[in-house]
Enzyme design. Structure first.
Site, short mmCIF file in Angstrom:
data_model
loop_
_atom_site.label_atom_id
_atom_site.label_comp_id
_atom_site.label_asym_id
_atom_site.label_seq_id
_atom_site.Cartn_x
_atom_site.Cartn_y
_atom_site.Cartn_z
N PRO A 10 -15.77 32.96 6.24
CG PRO A 10 -14.47 32.00 4.57
CD PRO A 10 -15.85 32.52 4.84
CG ASN A 11 -10.23 32.72 7.95
OD1 ASN A 11 -9.89 31.92 8.83
ND2 ASN A 11 -10.14 32.43 6.67
NE ARG A 18 -8.40 37.06 8.04
CZ ARG A 18 -9.31 37.21 7.10
NH1 ARG A 18 -10.51 37.70 7.38
NH2 ARG A 18 -9.04 36.87 5.88
CE1 TYR A 23 -9.58 41.73 5.40
CE2 TYR A 23 -7.87 40.48 6.50
CZ TYR A 23 -8.63 40.73 5.38
OH TYR A 23 -8.44 40.00 4.24
CG ASN A 74 -17.03 40.28 4.55
OD1 ASN A 74 -16.48 39.61 3.68
ND2 ASN A 74 -16.37 41.10 5.35
CB ALA A 77 -11.28 33.50 1.23
CD GLU A 98 -19.17 41.52 -3.30
OE1 GLU A 98 -19.87 41.70 -4.34
OE2 GLU A 98 -18.02 41.09 -3.32
CG HIS A 100 -15.38 42.63 0.30
ND1 HIS A 100 -15.29 41.30 0.62
CD2 HIS A 100 -16.09 42.69 -0.85
CE1 HIS A 100 -15.89 40.59 -0.31
NE2 HIS A 100 -16.40 41.41 -1.21
NE ARG A 107 -6.25 42.77 0.84
CZ ARG A 107 -6.69 41.83 1.67
NH1 ARG A 107 -7.99 41.77 1.97
NH2 ARG A 107 -5.87 40.97 2.22
NE ARG A 111 -6.63 39.13 -0.49
CZ ARG A 111 -6.80 38.13 0.38
NH1 ARG A 111 -8.01 37.70 0.68
NH2 ARG A 111 -5.78 37.57 0.98
C1 DQA Z 1 -12.64 40.35 3.00
C2 DQA Z 1 -11.72 40.34 1.77
C3 DQA Z 1 -11.44 38.93 1.30
O1 DQA Z 1 -10.58 38.94 0.17
C4 DQA Z 1 -10.78 38.14 2.41
O2 DQA Z 1 -10.58 36.80 2.01
C5 DQA Z 1 -11.53 38.21 3.69
C6 DQA Z 1 -12.09 39.49 4.11
C7 DQA Z 1 -12.83 41.77 3.57
O3 DQA Z 1 -13.75 41.94 4.35
O4 DQA Z 1 -12.05 42.68 3.25
O5 DQA Z 1 -11.60 37.24 4.44
O6 DQA Z 1 -13.91 39.86 2.61
#
Ligand code: DQA
Length: 144
Positions: A10-11, A18, A23, A74, A77, A98, A100, A107, A111
């Site tokens: 998501p996102n 964003r 990011y 990735n 959240a 994994e 990020h 952070r 998280r």
């Molecule tokens: C993320 C880190 C997560 O905590 C966050 O919710 C994201 C992006 C990252 O790529 O740093 O959406 O996965």
């Protein structure tokens, strides 16, 4: 040719817009372009996807059991909340990397725990978009 699923949660479709101070300014399209070019150099096929829906990620991880040789994930959240994704990863006996963009360990406290990590082969966190390139190198090594 070995196939790597690169799954984004998501996102991540909003990358570039964003919180760019966290990011980066690049878009998910930029990451896909760079990942495809690097995968080509490594001799890997890539299936690159993004969804905002938890169940869709679960379905794609299930699909990876038969259609992928490794998974780069990735989960956004959902990393910090989703036991459903953890269960799907546990049922997938493929290497899971994994990723990020940010370093989740420096952070907010919420998280710092990752359900994905409990099933991942390894984690790459804090290298921005380059993390996907590092993950592809790891995947290439793992799938031989
Ligand atoms: C993320 C880190 C997560 O905590 C966050 O919710 C994201 C992006 C990252 O790529 O740093 O959406 O996965």
């Amino acid at each position: 040719m070995k196939t790597v699923f690169i799954l984004n949660g998501p996102n991540l479709n909003l990358l570039g817009l964003r919180e760019p101070e966290i990011y980066g300014a690049g878009t998910l399209g930029d990451i896909e372009t760079a990942a495809r070019a690097h995968a080509k150099d490594l001799g890997l096929a890539v299936d690159f996807r993004q969804t905002n829906v938890e169940g869709e990620l679960v379905g794609w991880i299930q699909e990876a059991r038969t259609k992928a040789d490794a998974v780069i994930l990735n989960a956004g959240a959902y990393t910090h909340t989703s036991i459903a994704i953890l269960d799907a990863l546990r049922a997938c006996d493929k290497p899971v990397i994994e990723v990020h963009l940010s370093n989740i360990f420096r952070r907010e406290d919420y998280r710092k725990h990752s359900f994905v990590s409990e099933a991942a082969t390894g984690i790459i966190s804090g290298f921005g978009a380059h993390g996907y390139i590092l993950a592809l190198d790891a995947a290439a090594k793992l799938v031989g």
